[in-house]
Design a protein around this motif. Structure first.
Motif, PDB file in Angstrom:
ATOM      1  N   SER A  78       0.518 -12.134   5.676  1.00  0.00           N
ATOM      2  CA  SER A  78      -0.466 -10.792   5.913  1.00  0.00           C
ATOM      3  C   SER A  78      -0.531 -10.181   6.788  1.00  0.00           C
ATOM      4  N   VAL A  79       0.155 -10.923   7.786  1.00  0.00           N
ATOM      5  CA  VAL A  79      -0.050 -10.467   9.246  1.00  0.00           C
ATOM      6  C   VAL A  79       1.146  -9.701   9.806  1.00  0.00           C
ATOM      7  N   TYR A 166       4.203  -1.243   1.041  1.00  0.00           N
ATOM      8  CA  TYR A 166       2.935  -1.071   1.622  1.00  0.00           C
ATOM      9  C   TYR A 166       2.701   0.106   2.931  1.00  0.00           C
ATOM     10  N   THR A 167       3.998   0.178   3.234  1.00  0.00           N
ATOM     11  CA  THR A 167       3.881   1.334   3.963  1.00  0.00           C
ATOM     12  C   THR A 167       2.826   2.396   3.261  1.00  0.00           C
ATOM     13  N   PRO A 168       3.483   2.938   2.264  1.00  0.00           N
ATOM     14  CA  PRO A 168       2.413   4.147   1.280  1.00  0.00           C
ATOM     15  C   PRO A 168       1.091   4.003   1.798  1.00  0.00           C
ATOM     16  N   TYR A 169       0.265   3.242   1.155  1.00  0.00           N
ATOM     17  CA  TYR A 169      -1.077   2.457   1.413  1.00  0.00           C
ATOM     18  C   TYR A 169      -1.293   3.046   2.745  1.00  0.00           C
ATOM     19  N   VAL A 170      -1.132   2.848   3.673  1.00  0.00           N
ATOM     20  CA  VAL A 170      -1.538   3.557   4.927  1.00  0.00           C
ATOM     21  C   VAL A 170      -1.026   4.999   5.083  1.00  0.00           C
ATOM     22  N   VAL A 219      -4.505  -3.584   2.751  1.00  0.00           N
ATOM     23  CA  VAL A 219      -2.996  -3.961   2.571  1.00  0.00           C
ATOM     24  C   VAL A 219      -3.102  -5.047   2.934  1.00  0.00           C
ATOM     25  N   PHE A 220      -3.932  -5.681   4.046  1.00  0.00           N
ATOM     26  CA  PHE A 220      -3.767  -7.051   4.245  1.00  0.00           C
ATOM     27  C   PHE A 220      -3.955  -8.236   3.518  1.00  0.00           C
ATOM     28  N   VAL A 221      -5.617  -7.889   2.714  1.00  0.00           N
ATOM     29  CA  VAL A 221      -5.612  -8.652   0.613  1.00  0.00           C
ATOM     30  C   VAL A 221      -4.855  -8.418   0.215  1.00  0.00           C
TER      31      VAL A 221
END
Ligand SMILES: Nc1ncnc2c1ncn2[C@@H]1O[C@H](COP(=O)(O)OP(=O)(O)OP(=O)(O)O)[C@@H](O)[C@H]1O
Ligand SMILES: [Mg+2]
Lengths: 563, 386
Positions: A78-79, A166-170, A219-221
């Motif tokens: 996750s990190v 998950y880059t697109p979320y940020v 993204v973490f969760v």
């Protein structure tokens, strides 16, 4: 009925009228059964090993060495995912929103593509290029190393794929915040003597911090609860995460529901806490940097760094799309030898997954069935909820939208386990319907957010004037609000359809022989077929999804300017 | 959420309380609270059939809320509303008639034209809803569109009409099912000044031809004065004063009303003496004293704080120490502005600054010492505002 007659039978005010009250009560009951009950089932299972309340089993679970290791793996993954997605996402968003990087118009939509792709197919394509022995890159570099240099079956490999996907979320969150920021805030920093870089770091970034932070928590969760990628990339190398252990506990013989439930409860608590934090961050700061004046923020001149910036963005896209291209090539070869060979060109793999392989065919048909019907039901349910919440004065209506948002805190695998425990003894278990219900519940928050913003985009006076023209509530909604948001409902349907087609976690807990979904079929095919066949199936799924996405853009881009 | 179809009630419909026939709309003790915000704090007024009543007041005083309560779009906290003799809301007896069954037309501030329909579709909607046969509905739609001067637009999409056209479509839609009461929420505020005046006249013509009762919301005093038979002045959710336009304009009952109707001179003072027939003497400090008429409902008390108000055009500027100016005090002309039809002056008298208007043919120069005179009947005194 004339006015005179209505007065002869005056209606009670809605607060006391059975009618509206009943509707709200029914919706509450429906949400409680579908959202809360499965979660409760998991908790109850976790604390009731044998007879009565039990803590021993919980202690036992959390002192088992490989579970402790899985907890650490989950955290590290996750990190690493957040660090990667956060860094790349913020950087690309800044380049697109605030710099004069060339080719922005092309790069911006491309940066969003991974948002829609299945990360399981992504994991498969990374297998193709970076599996320890057969990987394309490893065979390419084999002459220079003693041992294969790349191993995607590792914590790092899992985090790499998740980070890319998950880059697109940020990116999306940050882009929105940067684009809506008041340019004068930055201008005044420049006037106070700050350089471009100082302004970016000391003014722009802090102002976007709530958006960035909240995207990072999301993204973490999500990474902590994700299942498909660790299953595909972790299990072959014996790298376990909480989610793969939950799955393993259920698939053991006899199934260990207690361990699965305990791990799921822990995972749920973890995601729930961080999600609540995220919601609080967003709530407090949402409007601080938005002025709504709609004038464009100034663009920073990158000078000679303009083209290197394009290079950086392209490199990201290459990391995502490159492996897909490799997968595409592999899918057209009858055997993979580490390089594309025209002599081996074939359509046999596609023939096999479409016409021959029973599981592939079932997966495709099942998923199309579940996604088509499920998305239709979900759109109807979400629209109804949004209309009740925003277009009535029924008591308790606000609580409905809070309750419907609960699944946002529940990882798919935990929800799947909940439905499994709750419904395993009922006839619905083993059908496609249980999977469909799990999908609808899992993505209820996505749908509801969508439908709420659609309904809120229609001015209240439009339906109120229909009421004044003699239309009933239902008439006003059906003839005014629904036609006005119809294009938005089509986009929403497609978004849910794509989401359902990609779903892995809860399907993995709920499928039985005969009810495999497309992602389950892919995972099973990967176990016993060569890359060519699973590649063809992955390409098929990707094409299906991308066609829907192209259609979404088509439907929603020339947005009609409704009053 | 009812299926009841509404037909257009004719005047002879049964069950009408005949004793209430003389009142088209009756609002009694209406209270509307949004949580802790008391938008409307217990108001009441009657509307005579065929007349125009205007709710006038500053922003946020509860005009729209009152109108929406009458329409049935808000659920009032308490009170009673009667439309055409039928109780449509009664807090005590739990009566609430849904908006679609009140037979009220409404023109919204945003016009609320449905962009996914044609002009004819918008206007014909109320008829389609109430099940009027298609042919007949089309004829009536056409007739109403002709009435508002948009006959040739029937088949056009409603998505891109001009502001004035939208206003007319909204009006036609509100009138097509011949409601007895039509509500207007600032219908002219989105139009430019020229169009506004024309629409004002057209509205009055339409009303006299069709005979509906109109309740109008505005914060424009000129609009209110020119359009209404009756004005209800609202302030902070309460009624400040009601009456005919002339009555209210001539005899404001509170300093708020005076100020809102354009009384540009409003000063605090002290009641120095109380005469008979409502005449009082007001001390404005530093030896300035004016005779005035007492307008508040509460009786005047000697020595109490009060407020005095007079209009700029009622001020006469006399040469200093002119014995003819009885009700006057001295001052110096501070600013002069030429406004075409008159001069606008600011006169300073100690701590008091008076606005005055003077004729163009007798200009007064800046710096000149004058006597500020106002006839006692144009000087209004009120109990002090709290
Ligand atoms: N739905 C609502 N929820 C909470 N408060 C409201 C709501 N609608 C109105 N109010 C409050 O009630 C008060 C009166 O509002 P209203 O819209 O009736 O004013 P108005 O006289 O029409 O003003 P304007 O001239 O600006 O339109 C205001 O303080 C407003 O903030
Ligand atoms: Mg208003």
């Amino acid at each position: 009925m004339t006015l005179a007659q209505t007065v002869a039978h005056p209606l009670r005010i809605p607060l006391l009228r059975g009618h509206g009250f009943l509707i709200v009560a029914i919706i509450y009951a429906g949400l409680a059964v579908s959202v809360i009950y499965p979660l409760l089932a998991v908790f109850v299972q976790a604390f009731s090993e044998g007879a009565g309340l039990s803590i021993e089993k919980i202690q036992e679970v959390f002192t088992t060495p490989n579970i402790i290791e899985a907890v650490f793996n989950t955290l590290i993954i996750s990190v690493l995912t957040v660090v990667m997605a956060g860094t790349i996402g913020v950087m690309l968003a800044w380049l697109v929103a605030r710099s004069n990087m060339p080719l922005k118009r092309i790069l911006d939509p491309l940066n969003m593509v991974p948002f829609y792709l299945s990360s399981v197919v992504g994991a498969l394509s990374w297998q193709v290029i970076a599996a320890p022995r057969a990987g394309l890159l490893n065979s390419l570099f084999a002459p220079f190393f003693d041992t294969p240099p790349f191993n995607v079956y590792s914590v790092g490999g899992i985090a790499l794929v998740l980070g890319l996907f998950y880059t697109p979320y940020v990116y999306l969150f940050t882009l929105g915040s940067l684009q809506s920021m008041d340019a004068s805030l930055e201008d005044s920093a420049r006037m106070s003597g700050a350089s471009k870089l100082q302004t970016a770091i000391r003014i722009t970034l802090p102002l976007s911090a709530p958006a960035i932070l909240s995207a990072c928590i999301l993204v973490f969760v999500t990474a902590a609860g994700i299942f498909g990628v660790p299953l595909v990339l972790g299990v072959p190398g014996s790298v376990h995460t909480l989610s793969t252990l939950i799955y393993r506990a259920i698939n053991e013989y006899p199934a260990d529901f207690a361990t699965a439930a305990i791990l799921s409860s822990a995972l749920f608590l973890f995601t729930a806490i961080f999600t609540v934090v995220q919601i609080m961050i967003l709530r407090g700061r949402r409007f601080t940097t938005v002025t709504g004046k709609g004038y464009r923020p100034r663009q920073v001149d990158l000078g000679r760094w303009r083209w290197p910036a394009v290079g950086v963005n392209t490199l990201y896209l290459l990391f995502v799309i490159g492996p897909f291209i490799a997968l595409l090539l592999v899918s057209f070869q009858d055997a993979w030898t580490g390089a594309f060979d025209w002599a081996r060109l074939t359509l046999a793999n596609y023939h096999k997954v479409i016409f021959v392989d029973a599981i592939a065919k079932r997966g495709l048909i099942n998923s199309l069935f579940i996604s088509t019907i499920g998305a239709t039901i979900a759109v109807a349910v979400c629209m109804l909820l949004a209309l009740v919440v925003h277009r009535t004065r029924l008591p308790g209506r606000e609580g409905l939208s809070h309750l419907a948002m609960v699944p946002v805190t529940v990882p798919g695998i935990v929800l799947g386990l909940g439905f499994l425990i709750a419904l395993i003894t009922t006839p619905i278990y083993g059908t496609l319907w249980i999977i469909m219900i799990a999908y609808i519940v899992h993505y209820l928050p996505t749908g509801l957010r969508n439908s709420e913003s659609l309904v809120q985009s229609v001015s209240r006076e439009l339906d109120e004037s229909a009421r004044m023209s003699g239309a009933t509530w239902r008439g006003a909604m059906w003839r005014i609000v629904v036609p006005l948001v119809a294009p938005g409902m089509v986009s929403m349907w497609l978004l849910l359809f794509v989401t359902y087609i990609r779903e892995v976690s809860s399907s993995m807990m709920l499928f039985t022989f005969g009810t495999e979904t497309i992602s389950i079929a892919l995972i099973q095919i990967m176990e016993y077929e060569p890359y060519g066949v699973s590649g063809a199936f992955g390409v098929l799924q990707t094409v299906l999804v991308l066609a829907c996405v192209a259609f979404i853009r088509q439907v929603s881009s020339p947005r009609q300017s409704n009053a | 959420m009812h299926d009841a179809r509404r037909t257009i009630p004719d005047a002879s419909s049964q069950g009408v309380d005949v004793s209430n026939r003389s009142v088209a709309v009756k609002v009694e003790r209406l209270v509307m609270s949004f949580g802790t915000v008391h938008a409307v704090g217990g108001i009441g007024f009657d509307v005579v059939p065929g007349s125009t009543v205007t709710l006038l007041g500053p922003s946020g005083c509860g005009k729209t809320t009152t109108l929406r309560c009458i329409a049935g779009l808000e659920m009032p906290t308490a009170g009673r509303i009667t439309v055409g003799g039928h109780v449509v809301f009664d807090g005590e007896n739990g009566i609430f008639i849904e908006p679609e069954r009140r037979n009220i037309g409404m023109v919204f501030q945003s016009y609320a034209i449905w962009p996914h329909m044609t002009v004819g579709g918008n206007v014909g909607f109320p008829l389609a809803i109430s099940g009027v046969p298609k042919r007949q509905a089309e004829e009536r739609t056409r007739a109403v569109l002709d009435l508002v001067g948009l006959g040739e637009l029937q088949g056009r999409s409603a998505a891109d009409l001009s502001g004035g056209q939208q206003q007319r479509v909204a009006l036609a839609r509100a009138l097509v099912h011949e409601p007895r009461v039509v509500l207007f929420d600032e219908p002219l505020s989105n139009l430019d000044a020229n169009l506004r005046e024309r629409m004002r006249t057209e509205l009055q013509l339409l009303q006299s031809r069709l005979g509906f009762t109109a309740i109008f919301v505005t914060h424009d005093q000129e609009e209110a004065l020119s359009l209404s038979d009756h004005i209800v002045i609202m302030n902070k959710g309460l009624i400040e004063q009601t009456g005919t336009p002339q009555d209210i304009f001539k005899n404001p009952e509170t300093a708020f009303t005076a100020r809102f109707l354009g009384y540009s001179n409003v000063f605090p003072g002290r009641l120095a003496a109380i005469g008979d027939a409502g005449s009082v003497a007001v001390d404005l400090g530093e030896g300035r004293r004016l005779s005035a008429r007492w307008r508040s409902r509460s009786p005047p008390r000697q020595g109490a704080d009060c407020t005095i108000a007079f209009r700029a055009d009622r001020v006469a500027l006399m040469p200093a120490n002119d014995p003819a100016g009885g009700n006057a005090f001295p001052g110096v002309v501070e600013t002069v502005a030429f406004l075409g039809t008159c001069f606008d002056y600011t006169i300073t008298s100690g701590a008091v600054q008076v606005q005055a208007e003077g004729p163009v043919d007798h200009p007064v120069a800046r710096g000149q010492a004058v006597s500020v005179a106002i006839a006692p009947e144009h000087c209004h005194a009120f109990a002090a505002e709290d």
